[in-house]
Enzyme design. Structure first.
Site, PDB file in Angstrom:
ATOM      1  CG  ASN A  14       4.249  -2.779   1.454  1.00 40.23           C
ATOM      2  OD1 ASN A  14       5.121  -2.666   1.862  1.00 40.23           O
ATOM      3  ND2 ASN A  14       3.760  -1.700   0.709  1.00 40.23           N
ATOM      4  CD  GLU A  15       4.861   1.845   3.044  1.00 44.72           C
ATOM      5  OE1 GLU A  15       5.765   2.621   3.406  1.00 44.72           O
ATOM      6  OE2 GLU A  15       3.987   2.047   2.105  1.00 44.72           O
ATOM      7  CE1 TYR A  64       6.766  -4.162  -1.391  1.00 47.94           C
ATOM      8  CE2 TYR A  64       7.411  -2.719  -2.983  1.00 47.94           C
ATOM      9  CZ  TYR A  64       7.004  -2.962  -1.818  1.00 47.94           C
ATOM     10  OH  TYR A  64       6.735  -1.752  -0.944  1.00 47.94           O
ATOM     11  CD  GLU A  77       8.872   1.166   1.232  1.00 47.49           C
ATOM     12  OE1 GLU A  77       8.710   2.300   1.241  1.00 47.49           O
ATOM     13  OE2 GLU A  77       8.292   0.132   1.028  1.00 47.49           O
ATOM     14  CE1 TYR A 100      10.285   5.633  -5.798  1.00 44.03           C
ATOM     15  CE2 TYR A 100      12.241   6.183  -4.677  1.00 44.03           C
ATOM     16  CZ  TYR A 100      11.168   5.817  -4.677  1.00 44.03           C
ATOM     17  OH  TYR A 100      10.416   6.042  -3.317  1.00 44.03           O
ATOM     18  CD  GLU A 118       5.375   3.987  -5.798  1.00 43.12           C
ATOM     19  OE1 GLU A 118       4.768   4.372  -4.779  1.00 43.12           O
ATOM     20  OE2 GLU A 118       6.597   3.668  -5.490  1.00 43.12           O
TER      21      GLU A 118
END
Length: 644
Positions: free
Chosen positions: A188-189, A83, A268, A336, A129
């Site tokens: 994005n999404e 990103y 993703e 993660y 996030e």
């Protein structure tokens, strides 16, 4: 992957000369496109499939970028996805930041030098996030009712300025110019948020004007028909995302409804998952990750693994999930449960993924990564040196002081993050106890006459508190911004406190003091010693200690067990928030690049509790899942993006 390279000097729109690598045999057909007839990508005119790993340059110090990229390549991956975070690069409307840890161009250079193509995701919204989904907080100060992620001209004015600045820098790195960027994502999404096609078309057209045919534009959305219907647009390649708990065949069948021809793509694929404070650390089973990845690759799909290396939400950059009736802030660590740990160490998941990839792509002839040594620097005595509410504390760190008839938001005060102290006089009431009501975003420590009497919490939906001191004179509310929402329809997540009343009688006027605490440099000349221990009844305290390193510094972990809640600095670097009482994260990661040979300094800004020992420990091992009760027999990555 990069045969017979020439280095060419290209002049950017900034007037800078940069070097990009060009294959001298295929200059006339450099590019990345879709072969719809054969359901595949073409790189420089030849069939191509990528296996990529997500790594966000802003989540680790610049000194480690090459190390992490080398490890991604060593796993057999041939691309990296990142990103671009708007809030990092434009922290205020008139300030741009493209150097140091924000040097996107250098990241692209290193990626190409390490034999990796790039999937660039410039947003403007990224989720990730991160606080406010990567949007700069000051957007909320321009027009309070601004319609984010829509074609609202008040929003798009700033979006276009931002995208112009990004593309000034990345155009020379597009594949058609000989660079590593093969794909650029539009938003994005978006299908998880809204259905404003005019907005998506506007973004598409802005990006198309910048890149032409020199890279491929794409969208990604959850494999849900409603999301794809709203998130996919014409002339932009449609991809999907899903984790290990999904049926691969059925998910790609959904993609085919919106992208009938071309290669299958999971943009993703989740080998791990995100974690919030006050919940078990999320794990995804290694065997299931390898099995699902193999199934996708066997179908000829291209895959991006999110995250391959997670890193850290340093400072105040972690976001939150939730909405009007729920709020769950995310950890400082963005480990993660990824194939590479927060410190960049390979895990068993790393090697299992490499084994799968080796069946479909040639492995590079490079050495395999090993676990890096860590420093055990022992216990450090911290001395309390300053109380935040005392005159000196307010003078040094109270960056914003405003008086008003009602409490103002952080945004209205021009404060991007962390703490605001709201003070007023109490209206006397015959009721005992009196009931305080306050709508806090996100957490409030409540003081009556300089004594802590309780806590209000957005996470726990606690907005009322009994005040058992009806003759009290002064009320203080220390409001902590724990991170703006980064996903869902509640993005306009103003911080502060509203609707403050005592026995339903509004309180005011207010004195507001903003504590930005971006830097602890003002402590240089503070040498006082004060006495504190246990619960901090009269407000936060700042503590300082030193430790010495005689050899080359190594990564280490700050163990905050036994402390309350706050942020930690090492040599001026903000390591992020700690909150060991609720967990699951106990340690804060300290990169070796933050340390030095000789004397090093630790500073804690502690809000709630100081253990009697006043000691803190630097150790070799991370503790991210303290007290967690979970099973590794399945996939915990149920897609929160669908459920929230």
């Amino acid at each position: 992957m990069w045969p017979v390279l020439l280095t060419l000097a290209v002049t950017t729109t900034l007037g800078e000369v940069v070097n990009v690598h060009v294959n001298n045999d295929t200059q006339w057909k450099l590019g990345f496109e879709v072969d719809y007839e054969n359901d595949r990508f073409l790189l420089d005119g030849k069939p191509f499939r990528y296996v990529s790993g997500s790594f966000h340059y802003f989540r680790t110090p610049r000194q480690y970028w090459r190390d992490r990229l080398k490890k991604i390549r060593a796993a057999g991956l041939n691309a990296v996805s990142t990103y671009v975070e708007w809030s990092l690069h434009q922290p205020s409307e008139n300030e741009w930041y493209w150097t140091g840890n924000a040097d996107l161009v250098e990241f692209l250079n290193i990626a190409q030098e390490e034999d990796l193509f790039v999937l660039l995701r410039p947003g403007p919204y990224i989720c990730a996030e991160r606080d406010f989904g990567g949007l700069p907080y000051w957007l909320l100060t321009r027009v309070p009712d601004i319609n984010l992620r829509t074609n609202d001209p008040r929003y798009m004015k700033y979006v276009e300025i931002y995208l112009n600045e990004v593309f000034k820098r990345v155009i020379p790195y597009l594949r058609g110019n000989g660079g590593p960027i093969i794909m650029v994502q539009v938003e994005n999404e978006y299908g998880s948020y809204s259905c404003d096609k005019e907005y998506l078309h506007r973004l598409r057209d802005i990006m198309k004007r910048k890149i032409g045919t020199k890279a491929l534009l794409y969208t990604t959305d959850g494999s849900n028909m409603n999301m794809l219907n709203c998130g996919s647009i014409s002339d932009v390649y449609t991809t999907i995302d899903f984790g290990t708990n999904a049926n691969v065949t059925k998910n790609f069948e959904i993609m085919r409804l919106y992208q009938p021809r071309g290669p299958l793509v999971n943009s993703e694929f989740y080998p791990g998952w995100l974690t919030h404070w006050q919940e078990p650390f999320q794990r995804v089973n290694v065997t299931i990750v390898a099995k699902t990845l193999n199934e996708m690759l066997s179908l000829g799909a291209s895959v991006n693994i999110y995250m391959f290396y997670g890193g850290t939400n340093f400072g105040y950059t972690a976001g939150a999930n939730g909405g009007e009736n729920a709020y769950n802030p995310q950890l400082t660590s963005y480990d993660y449960d990824a194939p590479l740990t927060e410190a960049g160490d390979p895990t068993s998941k790393y090697f299992e993924i490499r084994n799968v990839v080796s069946k479909y792509l040639p492995l590079p002839n490079v050495s395999l990564p090993t676990v890096s040594p860590k420093g055990d620097y022992g216990s450090i005595l911290l001395s309390p040196i300053l109380k935040l509410f005392e005159p000196q504390g307010r003078q040094l760190f109270g960056t914003i002081i405003v008086q008003g008839s009602h409490p103002l938001t952080f945004e209205a005060l021009g404060l991007s993050h962390w703490l605001v102290l709201y003070e007023t006089n109490i209206i006397h009431s015959p009721k005992d106890p009196a009931i305080l009501h306050a709508k806090v975003r996100d957490r409030a420590l409540v003081y009556v006459d300089d004594h802590l009497v309780g806590t209000l919490s957005r996470t726990s939906n606690i907005y009322h508190l009994s005040i058992e001191e009806p003759y009290g004179q002064k009320l203080k509310l220390l409001i902590e911004n724990q991170g703006r929402l980064n996903y869902g329809n509640g993005l306009r997540d103003f911080k502060g406190v509203t609707n403050v009343s005592l026995n339903n009688i509004p309180l005011g006027p207010w004195r507001m003091t903003g504590f930005l605490l971006d830097s602890v440099n003002p402590l240089i000349n503070v040498n006082s010693n004060i006495s504190v221990s246990g619960t901090l009844h009269d407000g936060p305290v700042i503590l300082r200690g030193t430790f010495s390193i005689s050899d080359q510094p190594m990564d280490t972990y700050l163990n905050t067990d036994g402390w309350g809640k706050g942020v930690a600095f090492v040599n001026g670097h903000n390591l992020g928030r700690y909150w060991p009482l609720v967990g699951p994260q106990i340690t804060l990661y300290i990169p070796a690049s933050f340390l030095r040979i000789g004397e090093n300094e630790i500073v804690l800004v502690e809000l709630e509790y100081v253990p009697s020992s006043e000691k803190i420990k630097l150790q070799k091992e991370p503790i991210l899942d303290f007290g967690a009760q979970y099973s590794n027999n399945g996939d915990n990555s149920n897609d929160i993006r669908v459920l929230v």
